[in-house]
Write an enzyme that holds these catalytic residues in place. Structure first.
Site, PDB file in Angstrom:
ATOM      1  CB  SER A   1      -6.736 -12.934  44.279  1.00 24.76           C
ATOM      2  OG  SER A   1      -7.689 -13.084  45.293  1.00 24.76           O
TER       3      SER A   1
ATOM      4  CE  LYS B   1      -9.474  -9.510  40.461  1.00 25.89           C
ATOM      5  NZ  LYS B   1      -8.665  -9.936  41.634  1.00 25.89           N
TER       6      LYS B   1
ATOM      7  CB  SER C   1     -10.745 -12.516  43.849  1.00 27.18           C
ATOM      8  OG  SER C   1      -9.594 -11.712  43.644  1.00 27.18           O
TER       9      SER C   1
END
Lengths: 483, 481
Positions: free
Chosen positions: A175, A76, A151
């Site tokens: 998330s 990420k 997210s």
């Protein structure tokens, strides 16, 4: 090979059925071929990946390899990666290259894993749909008109689309679990403090926790063996021994007590979702686990408390993005105030600004007691609820999300409905507990997830239970058709 | 009209740790800008603070040194405000729960009485960097070397009633932190900085007046000037019917005035909240006890011992106490000359030696005369080998070129003349050479006695024993009076 699990790839590499360079080339080609459809990567690190793959092959050849050596992974874009652009999904950091590696990135590097790229995400991890990225929304591989969740939407979609067998994510209010559920893969958020936050760009420090996406619980365990551990550079990292997360995956679950919070199974729960969870839970009953209704009486307070604490912390954490030392700086500032105002207004997106404003308000003199302090008290109540529940049961189960993936744009103008996407996941962060989401069925051809919540540092049990489920179901083996 | 001044001080003590309070970067002063700041000090994305335990130990030492309560649980908070030399947009400091609560420091007043100044709290925090406004025309530079340097902010109660008391308190605290070796005490480099809260009220009023905060007054002399100036400014305002407004004022030493920096209304809303990156700091009795066992004798204890053991005056003891090294030096000298001559040793250490060190800007630890040598010199004064005059000559020689005390006395012929016959002969010569003055003296001009002493000393090169000379002179001059 591209649809194999980490465990299978590990065996293939050790048996020399494939080399890391071949494997890496394969995944890079898939990204090149398909990612334009879903936009799951911000940066693809082809050259670096192939160099790491070459090193990995040398290690494998000389017998110095770790079980994960040579396996591709995507990070990420919230994790700092030395010499590689690290944006956190924001225009603010579009020009930022980190001078150092996050501890988590170091761990995977040391194990010989190959980083194929940095995945798309909601800006500064604020969002539940991955529509808040400066680099454009990520689309759900199961339905390109729908969101993958957020997210960590890019990390989830990349694994769902088999661009990498595994990826890292972060979970502040859901998330990892929410996008795992909406993208039809497995995802784990460990206990707060289990995984180092050093080098993980902070959103809400007391809630943020790094974790993983993969196709199976076994893979999550293999990766967590490397990712978890105390880090002297993170004062909130906890110095607990790291167990072997894959040693007890097959342990029988007979006699284990499963708690079903009545607050999760109220009449408001979508009937299709309720049916999926009931079916999943029955599977556990078949294996000898017992079901118990429990109560988490303060569940309804989790979202309001979260939306005070998280913005409060973010308003302070994001103050360092001021245009002075790194990141976006506005053109030709006339004075200091202009520099601050324009750099930040231009660099941050709408949702980030909204949360900075909310957080600044919640901490301001005269409102602190009514908002921040009250929210901190609620957090204690929620923690106590779970503490009581775990005196009666070994694991808590329920839906990960209220329903399957929603359409792009559907909730962007209604922040409250967006915030409600995380209604089942947020309390877990407030209570600092480990939880994971595994695929448990489909609603209207879209995947949904079962959430397992464990007691502190009980990741071993969560992985064991998730693995047992995946041994007798095949939801996790489904792959989106276009990929 | 009569006014009473009320002063409280906030002192920022830079702790003498090797590395910063939340990172491993070095703290040394004077490096090239931005060469002693790591990613953590620069507030880079993703970095986290880790508390330096040495800074905690130093805070505990200070707490023990002022007989304060060392808190078992203290909490780091974020003080949020934007400024270019504050990299994270917040300062990590202790707010509601500081590490040290209470305590006191006794100060010596001018009339030699002792006054107790109570201390409210002391808390740990990180320093900011520096903005350089003069280096780059049209823009400001930022040096973050100082960012993250550990500070201990020590807040007193408003117990001081004059600028002089404030200076005494500051000196006592300065001496204490150096004794404890938790701060180098260098005020020019900003290692020991002071803000003063000053207000005035009518004597007897229980309610305090509105205060002004004077910022960054960084020498003992400026503290006194700035406070006295501020007191007068407030008196002038109140006596002409005005009102004091609560504000922060900056002292300008060049103009000897204070001027307004910001009013209460302009003050930032710092939005304090507990720093989620740092766990509460917890201490055990055992940890505190371990620190206690490493503490040296504290200045106040040593001061009392100097009075009791060496019978020094409070003033002399205070001077010797200005640094631990000076006090140690003094005690090394006393070890040679014995307690009987401690007062004489004190005079030489606090007088001649301190002046020489000061003149050449040398620290006591680098003194050009060792405690052993000074002890030998004092012994020779004590046994009348040296007069105070010849001792000073010898001191100067030792200071410049070193050497052995007894050999130099021999070589330079500094030995005091104690032979009465020799003195009588010399006195007779003075009397013979100055008949007019002798006649005047004998006719009643007593003041001329000093003239004869001077002539005799001049003639002998200062080597006569003063008491013996006095006796012989008196006897001889008064013979025919």
């Amino acid at each position: 090979m591209w649809n194999k699990t980490v465990a299978e790839l590990s065996r293939a590499l050790q048996n020399k059925a494939i080399s890391s360079v071949e494997l890496t080339t394969l995944f890079l080609a898939r990204i090149k071929q398909h990612d334009h459809k879903i936009n799951s990567f911000i940066t693809v690190t082809d050259e670096l990946a192939l160099n790491q793959a070459l090193d990995a092959d040398k290690k494998i050849a000389t017998g110095q390899a770790h079980p994960l050596t040579g396996i591709p992974i995507a990070h990420k874009d919230i994790f700092c990666t030395k010499g590689v652009k690290t944006t956190c999904g924001s225009k603010m950091l579009d020009n930022f290259t980190s001078p150092y590696d996050a501890t988590v990135v170091e761990h995977f590097k040391a194990a010989g894993m190959v980083m194929v790229g940095k995945t798309n995400m909601d800006e500064f991890a604020m969002g539940s749909s991955n529509e808040n990225s400066f680099y454009g929304p990520v689309k759900n591989p199961w339905d390109l008109e729908r969101v993958p969740g957020g997210s960590s939407g890019g990390s989830a979609a990349a694994v769902a689309a088999s661009f990498a067998p595994a990826s890292t994510g972060t979970d502040t209010g859901g998330s990892i679990r929410q996008p795992a559920a909406l993208s039809g893969i497995s995802g784990i958020k460990p206990t707060y403090g289990r995984v180092s936050r050093y080098g993980m760009i902070a959103f809400a420090s007391s809630l943020d926790q790094g974790g993983l996406f993969a196709k199976t619980a076994e893979d999550l365990g293999l990766l967590l063996n490397v990712m978890a551990g105390h880090d002297a550079r993170d004062s909130t990292s906890i110095d607990e021994p790291v167990p072997n997360y894959t040693a007890t995956l097959n342990q029988p679950i007979k006699g284990l007590r499963i708690g079903l919070p009545k607050e999760f199974f109220n009449p408001n729960l979508d009937s299709k979702m309720a049916a999926v969870i009931e079916t999943a839970v029955k599977e556990y009953e078949k294996q000898g686990a017992t079901l118990h209704e429990i109560s988490l009486p303060n569940s309804a307070l989790a979202i309001p408390a979260y939306y005070v604490i998280a913005p409060a912390e973010c308003s302070s954490n994001l103050a360092r993005f001021d245009g002075v030392r790194f990141g976006h700086r506005c053109k030709d500032p006339v004075d200091l105030e202009d520099l601050y105002k324009r750099s930040r207004s231009e660099g941050f997106g709408k949702e980030v600004i909204r949360r900075i404003m909310i957080g600044t308000f919640a901490l301001s003199s005269g409102y602190y007691n009514a908002h921040y302090l009250k929210a901190a008290q609620i957090r204690h109540l929620i923690r106590d609820d779970f503490h009581r529940a775990f005196n009666e049961v070994d694991v808590i189960m329920g839906p990960t999300t209220p329903g399957p993936a929603f359409k792009l744009g559907e909730r962007t103008n209604d922040p409250i409905s967006m915030y409600l996407s995380d209604i089942y996941t947020i309390a877990v962060n407030l209570a600092e507990l480990p939880a994971l989401s595994i695929p448990a069925g489909f609603i209207d051809n879209l995947p949904v997830g079962l959430q397992l919540i464990g007691n502190r540092f009980d990741e071993v049990r969560l992985l064991n239970m998730a693995h047992r489920y995946q041994q007798c179901t095949d939801w996790h083996l489904n792959i989106p058709g276009d990929f | 009209m009569n006014w009473e001044t009320v002063i409280g001080l906030e002192v920022h003590v830079q702790l003498a740790t090797k590395s910063k309070i939340f990172s491993g970067a070095p703290t040394a002063f004077g490096a090239e800008p931005n060469t002693q700041a790591c990613a953590i000090d620069l507030g880079f994305p993703g970095v986290l603070p880790v508390l330096n335990r040495e800074a905690v130990n130093m805070a505990i030492k200070l707490g023990l040194g002022i007989q304060a309560s060392i808190e078992k649980k203290s909490v780091f908070a974020r003080k949020n405000y934007f400024y270019p030399d504050l990299p994270k947009g917040y300062q990590i400091t202790q707010h509601d729960l500081p590490i040290v609560k209470g305590g006191h420091l006794d100060i010596l007043l001018e009339d030699n009485s002792i006054k107790r100044i109570n201390i409210t709290r002391a808390h740990l925090e990180e320093d900011a960097g520096k903005s350089l406004h003069d280096t780059f025309p049209g823009s400001s530079g930022i040096d973050l070397n100082r960012a993250g340097t550990p500070l201990l902010e020590i807040v007193s109660e408003p117990d001081m009633r004059s600028a002089k008391e404030a200076v005494s308190y500051l000196k006592a605290l300065h001496s204490l932190v150096r004794f404890l070796e938790i701060c180098d005490g260098n005020m020019q480099e900003g290692s020991f900085r002071c803000d003063a809260n000053v207000s005035i009220k009518r004597p007897g009023d229980t309610k305090l007046g509105t205060r002004a905060e004077l910022k960054n007054i960084n020498s003992f002399r400026f503290v006194e000037h700035a406070i006295n100036h501020e007191i007068q400014r407030q008196i002038d305002i109140l006596e002409s019917g005005g009102k004091i407004s609560q504000e922060t004022r900056l002292y300008d030493p060049d103009k000897d005035e204070t001027r307004s920096m910001r009013s209460k209304e302009d003050a930032n809303d710092y939005r304090y909240f507990p720093d989620p990156d740092l766990l509460p700091l917890t201490l055990t009795d055992k940890q505190i006890q371990e620190i206690k066992s490493t503490l040296p004798e504290l200045p106040q204890e040593k001061h009392q011992r100097f009075l009791d053991q060496y019978h020094l005056s409070a003033y002399d003891a205070t001077v010797l106490m200005s640094s631990r090294a000076l006090a140690d030096y003094f005690e090394s000298v006393v070890a040679i000359v014995s307690n009987d001559h401690a007062k004489l040793a004190s005079n030489w250490v606090a007088g001649e030696l301190a002046a020489a060190l000061n003149k050449d800007n040398i620290d006591i630890t680098d003194s050009r005369i060792s405690a052993n040598t000074l002890g030998q010199l004092v012994l020779r004064i004590a046994d009348n080998t040296l007069s105070s005059k010849t001792a000073k000559t010898l001191f100067e020689a030792l200071w410049l070129d070193g050497g052995d005390v007894d050999q130099l006395i021999e070589a330079k012929g500094l030995k005091q003349v104690t032979d009465t016959k020799a003195i009588q002969a010399l006195v007779q010569k003075i009397i013979d050479d100055n008949p007019a003055q002798v006649a005047d003296y004998r006719s009643g001009k007593d003041k001329l006695f000093g003239f004869f002493v001077g002539q005799a000393m001049k003639e002998s090169g200062g080597k006569l024993n003063p008491q013996q000379l006095n006796d012989v002179l008196l006897e001889t001059l008064n013979q025919n009076r």
